[in-house]
Motif scaffolding. Sequence first.
Motif, PDB file in Angstrom:
ATOM      1  N   ALA A 218       0.730  -1.066  -0.282  1.00  0.00           N
ATOM      2  CA  ALA A 218      -0.018  -0.106   0.366  1.00  0.00           C
ATOM      3  C   ALA A 218       0.899   1.360   0.108  1.00  0.00           C
ATOM      4  O   ALA A 218       0.318   2.612  -0.644  1.00  0.00           O
ATOM      5  CB  ALA A 218      -1.155   0.018   0.788  1.00  0.00           C
ATOM      6  N   GLY A 219       1.988   1.142   0.729  1.00  0.00           N
ATOM      7  CA  GLY A 219       2.879   2.104   0.541  1.00  0.00           C
ATOM      8  C   GLY A 219       3.376   2.430  -0.300  1.00  0.00           C
ATOM      9  O   GLY A 219       3.701   3.681  -0.310  1.00  0.00           O
ATOM     10  N   MET A 220       4.137   1.253  -1.504  1.00  0.00           N
ATOM     11  CA  MET A 220       4.503   2.082  -2.454  1.00  0.00           C
ATOM     12  C   MET A 220       3.654   2.583  -2.855  1.00  0.00           C
ATOM     13  O   MET A 220       3.925   3.348  -4.457  1.00  0.00           O
ATOM     14  CB  MET A 220       4.546   0.394  -3.041  1.00  0.00           C
ATOM     15  CG  MET A 220       5.739  -0.544  -2.237  1.00  0.00           C
ATOM     16  SD  MET A 220       6.305  -1.735  -3.150  1.00  0.00           S
ATOM     17  CE  MET A 220       7.703  -1.419  -4.560  1.00  0.00           C
ATOM     18  N   ALA A 221       2.066   1.820  -2.789  1.00  0.00           N
ATOM     19  CA  ALA A 221       0.930   2.597  -4.255  1.00  0.00           C
ATOM     20  C   ALA A 221       1.177   3.733  -3.737  1.00  0.00           C
ATOM     21  O   ALA A 221       0.333   4.422  -4.691  1.00  0.00           O
ATOM     22  CB  ALA A 221      -0.237   2.103  -4.085  1.00  0.00           C
ATOM     23  N   ASP A 222       0.802   4.084  -2.653  1.00  0.00           N
ATOM     24  CA  ASP A 222       0.207   5.515  -2.729  1.00  0.00           C
ATOM     25  C   ASP A 222       0.848   6.156  -0.666  1.00  0.00           C
ATOM     26  O   ASP A 222       0.452   4.999   0.204  1.00  0.00           O
ATOM     27  CB  ASP A 222      -1.443   6.198  -1.883  1.00  0.00           C
ATOM     28  CG  ASP A 222      -1.139   7.686  -2.233  1.00  0.00           C
ATOM     29  OD1 ASP A 222      -0.660   8.175  -1.461  1.00  0.00           O
ATOM     30  OD2 ASP A 222      -2.181   8.126  -2.296  1.00  0.00           O
ATOM     31  N   ARG A 223       2.302   6.138  -0.515  1.00  0.00           N
ATOM     32  CA  ARG A 223       2.318   6.909   0.260  1.00  0.00           C
ATOM     33  C   ARG A 223       2.002   7.506   1.705  1.00  0.00           C
ATOM     34  O   ARG A 223       1.831   7.059   2.846  1.00  0.00           O
ATOM     35  CB  ARG A 223       4.271   7.224   0.621  1.00  0.00           C
ATOM     36  CG  ARG A 223       4.582   6.239   0.500  1.00  0.00           C
ATOM     37  CD  ARG A 223       6.364   7.133  -0.264  1.00  0.00           C
ATOM     38  NE  ARG A 223       7.481   7.735   0.836  1.00  0.00           N
ATOM     39  CZ  ARG A 223       8.418   8.216   0.522  1.00  0.00           C
ATOM     40  NH1 ARG A 223       8.650   8.198  -0.642  1.00  0.00           N
ATOM     41  NH2 ARG A 223       9.120   9.241   1.355  1.00  0.00           N
ATOM     42  N   GLU A 224       1.040   8.603   0.976  1.00  0.00           N
ATOM     43  CA  GLU A 224       0.883   9.674   2.326  1.00  0.00           C
ATOM     44  C   GLU A 224      -0.675   9.391   2.352  1.00  0.00           C
ATOM     45  O   GLU A 224      -0.631   9.536   3.808  1.00  0.00           O
ATOM     46  CB  GLU A 224       0.605  10.695   1.283  1.00  0.00           C
ATOM     47  CG  GLU A 224       1.641  11.784   1.195  1.00  0.00           C
ATOM     48  CD  GLU A 224       1.001  12.286  -0.089  1.00  0.00           C
ATOM     49  OE1 GLU A 224       0.536  13.338  -0.033  1.00  0.00           O
ATOM     50  OE2 GLU A 224       3.055  13.922  -0.515  1.00  0.00           O
ATOM     51  N   ILE A 231      -0.085   4.418  10.403  1.00  0.00           N
ATOM     52  CA  ILE A 231       0.677   3.874  10.562  1.00  0.00           C
ATOM     53  C   ILE A 231       1.988   4.220  10.555  1.00  0.00           C
ATOM     54  O   ILE A 231       2.231   5.258   9.471  1.00  0.00           O
ATOM     55  CB  ILE A 231       0.756   3.231   9.341  1.00  0.00           C
ATOM     56  CG1 ILE A 231      -0.763   1.947   9.141  1.00  0.00           C
ATOM     57  CG2 ILE A 231       1.124   1.641   9.036  1.00  0.00           C
ATOM     58  CD1 ILE A 231      -1.530   1.602   7.576  1.00  0.00           C
ATOM     59  N   ASP A 232       2.914   3.552  11.138  1.00  0.00           N
ATOM     60  CA  ASP A 232       4.622   3.662  11.582  1.00  0.00           C
ATOM     61  C   ASP A 232       5.294   3.719  10.604  1.00  0.00           C
ATOM     62  O   ASP A 232       5.777   2.875  10.603  1.00  0.00           O
ATOM     63  CB  ASP A 232       4.724   3.485  13.203  1.00  0.00           C
ATOM     64  CG  ASP A 232       6.175   4.456  13.615  1.00  0.00           C
ATOM     65  OD1 ASP A 232       6.078   4.938  12.564  1.00  0.00           O
ATOM     66  OD2 ASP A 232       6.762   3.748  14.184  1.00  0.00           O
ATOM     67  N   ILE A 233       5.010   4.302   9.470  1.00  0.00           N
ATOM     68  CA  ILE A 233       5.594   4.050   8.075  1.00  0.00           C
ATOM     69  C   ILE A 233       7.555   4.794   8.428  1.00  0.00           C
ATOM     70  O   ILE A 233       8.051   3.405   7.863  1.00  0.00           O
ATOM     71  CB  ILE A 233       5.728   5.350   7.667  1.00  0.00           C
ATOM     72  CG1 ILE A 233       4.771   5.507   6.489  1.00  0.00           C
ATOM     73  CG2 ILE A 233       6.476   5.491   5.802  1.00  0.00           C
ATOM     74  CD1 ILE A 233       4.159   3.683   5.246  1.00  0.00           C
ATOM     75  N   ASP A 234       7.691   5.114   9.504  1.00  0.00           N
ATOM     76  CA  ASP A 234       9.149   4.863   9.683  1.00  0.00           C
ATOM     77  C   ASP A 234       9.741   3.254   9.634  1.00  0.00           C
ATOM     78  O   ASP A 234      10.722   3.298   9.364  1.00  0.00           O
ATOM     79  CB  ASP A 234       9.942   5.820  10.758  1.00  0.00           C
ATOM     80  CG  ASP A 234      10.535   6.952  10.058  1.00  0.00           C
ATOM     81  OD1 ASP A 234      10.602   7.612   9.150  1.00  0.00           O
ATOM     82  OD2 ASP A 234      11.076   7.353  11.191  1.00  0.00           O
ATOM     83  N   LYS A 235       8.918   2.753  10.770  1.00  0.00           N
ATOM     84  CA  LYS A 235       9.184   1.680  11.662  1.00  0.00           C
ATOM     85  C   LYS A 235       9.545   0.786  10.287  1.00  0.00           C
ATOM     86  O   LYS A 235      10.113  -0.491  10.545  1.00  0.00           O
ATOM     87  CB  LYS A 235       8.144   0.912  12.195  1.00  0.00           C
ATOM     88  CG  LYS A 235       9.152  -0.046  13.634  1.00  0.00           C
ATOM     89  CD  LYS A 235       8.056  -0.242  14.200  1.00  0.00           C
ATOM     90  CE  LYS A 235       6.750   0.461  15.629  1.00  0.00           C
ATOM     91  NZ  LYS A 235       6.260  -0.172  15.952  1.00  0.00           N
ATOM     92  N   ARG A 236       8.784   1.073   9.330  1.00  0.00           N
ATOM     93  CA  ARG A 236       8.613  -0.257   8.272  1.00  0.00           C
ATOM     94  C   ARG A 236       9.459   0.102   7.075  1.00  0.00           C
ATOM     95  O   ARG A 236      10.379  -1.020   6.992  1.00  0.00           O
ATOM     96  CB  ARG A 236       7.089  -0.113   7.413  1.00  0.00           C
ATOM     97  CG  ARG A 236       6.336  -1.055   8.959  1.00  0.00           C
ATOM     98  CD  ARG A 236       4.882  -0.005   8.464  1.00  0.00           C
ATOM     99  NE  ARG A 236       4.191  -0.545   9.226  1.00  0.00           N
ATOM    100  CZ  ARG A 236       3.540  -1.755   9.462  1.00  0.00           C
ATOM    101  NH1 ARG A 236       3.599  -2.802   9.307  1.00  0.00           N
ATOM    102  NH2 ARG A 236       3.285  -2.093  10.189  1.00  0.00           N
TER     103      ARG A 236
END
Lengths: 343, 404
Positions: A218-224, A231-236
């Motif tokens: 999902a993050g690859m499709a739309d990070r924002e 969702i804590d993106i940093d950890k991922r």
Amino acid sequence: MESIILQLLNGLDKGSAYALIALGLTLIFGTLGVVNFAHGALFMMGAFIAVTLNMLFGVSFEVEDPTRTDFLGNVMMVDTPYVVYWFGEDFGNWLIDWSVPISVLVAIPVMALIGVAMERGLIRFFYKRPHADQILVTFGLAIVLQEIIKAFYGANPIPTPAPEAFVGSFDVGQLLGFDPFAVMYPYWRLVYFFFAALIIGLVFAFLQFTTFGMVVRAGMADRETVGLLGIDIDKRFVTMFAIAAIVAGLAGVMYTPILSPNYHIGMDFLVLSFVVVVVGGMGSLPGAVAAGFLLGILQSFASMSWIIELIPGINQVVIYLVAIVILLTRPRGLMGRKGVMEE
Amino acid sequence: MLGLNAKDARLYIIVLVMLVFAPFFLNPFPEGSGLAQFNAGYPDMMQRLVIFGLFAVGFNILFGLTGYLSFGHAAFLGVGSYAGVWMFKLLTMNVIPALIVSTIAAGLFSLLIGYISLRRSGIYFSILTLAFAQMCYSLAYSVLTPITGGETGLQLALDDPRIIGVQQTAEGNIPVPHLFGLQMNANTTLELGAWSFTFSVGYYFAAVIFALAFYFTIRLFRSPFGLMLRAVKSNQSRMSYTGLNARPYTLAAFVISGMFAGLAGGLMVSMDPLAGAERMLWTASGEVVLMTILGGVGTLIGPILGAGVITYLEAIVSTINSTILHEWFGGLPDGLENFMVNILYPFVGKGWHLTLGLVFMVVVIFLPGGIVEGGRKIFGLFSRKQKEPGDVPPNAAAQPGPGE
């Protein structure tokens, strides 16, 4: 026909290495949006983990061997590796022999550590910086890493053999119904291909079937939007970087018996794998894998002698030619999505 | 002066003075002293400084003004050197035709590559230029061996035709590149007490070329064309909304910077008539990017400073060996001496690339504007005057924007 199959195998093999490095690069592109020129250095470090382990297992001391004497009747000294002394003849020699596959187990935690250190220590400060800065700082890092390796291991390639069991060639032709000895292929290269397929499969399964993977996709499709969901993106990001580092490192470990590693092996593969990523489409994982195999196969077919006679030098440039043609006709690469890395 | 505003004229005069007196201030330490190690006033070194300065200044016209990061500029340098050597082989050992042909060849070549590469922007552009350069390198190394000399490189031979001028000197040697009879490797030494200063024809010739090219660069930076290039960098889509096509401008910038690289390649072979394929390797392109970044992207003086620092470091740091290190720390107690030597040893001599990589990382991380930006910051600390918002120096407009 036989030569075509042989070239196909060669291509798959080269393609496996390209695909593995490109896969890691794409993971980093797609999730973190970072252009990592130090990715080749990660490949190189993987290779040198195997070299180090091979050297460590080989560390030996001299003992007297009562069964052997020189012509004066003195007892001769023989080198005995410590592992043989500690674990006995059988297991010790087995350890030395299998040092490359064993390095895989060592490389996973080590590469993960290196990946985390790199992300936390350097890359995370560059998420918001322009791509040019990312390229430059990771290029600097790649130089530093390769110089450190050069300082410790010297500039010459260090041969690291595959286990005894995989020395020799497998009669692929007979398996496919040709005459015996028509298509012979080294065992280790087959192992490398299956290993690469396994790693690629694992990465895809991880992204496909775990919640974590779902979030990453999902993050690859739309990070924002993913960020907005709390969702804590940093950890991922850290985890993704570690996984990418592991993939590159393992590709390096297993490649050592095929090509003796030296300090610039990373840079050599880096340029090619960037081309692979671009051809596959920035941010597309299947694209990176497909393009890796495609370019590997194209390259090995281009190095067939009658093709070289037809178009001299084609084996040297075919990858770049394909890249240029694809970039000009399909700017997003083979499977790229709209809007990734387009400024 | 010369159509430059006061600030640019001052800068230009400073550069001119630096060029003319380089043999003096690059040789600050007396001959035979312990610090003579750090002298860089010998012809070879000064020529390299000027040539790489020229290369970096040219690269900056593309990268600094338009923001297009080319990773293949070394290819143009290589083409320039090959063209130059071919002129020496076929026509004459006079450097003027060689330089002209180098520049034109690199210009045509960059027109071709630029025309194709500039269809894409951002990272795609970088990869395209990288791919072209690697292709040129591979071809020069293998298939084009009759033209490029392959692995051994292209060198002069005794049986070259050389239509104008002599085939061999009276002693039967290969003639030296010259400017209407003034040999490039001729030099005179001035002894002043313990100092000795070397003045070489080659250096001053390169310096004159550099001065002309730098004047051209200043005019280009201040011209409407330069302004247009900056507009491309800051926002290309907005530019196209106003009805302007950016392509011709970026292509012109690409070709100009390619010609600068070709000229640098031509100068290189004028000093030492040998061209090799490794000059086109992508790491060589990386080096010029590095020089530009280190000095300050988009500034006039930055690339010169960056090229100077890196060439100097390369020449000086790479010659330091463990003996010299032991001499330096000889005053310390033994254990400490060995400790210091062991710590510093990986960074000098053969390991100078490590220093280079570290310097590079530090600059990109902490000082994105390069040396020029650093200097400005330090200057700002000492000058108390609060700047008015409208009182931006003309150079500030050339700074890389944060969201480039």
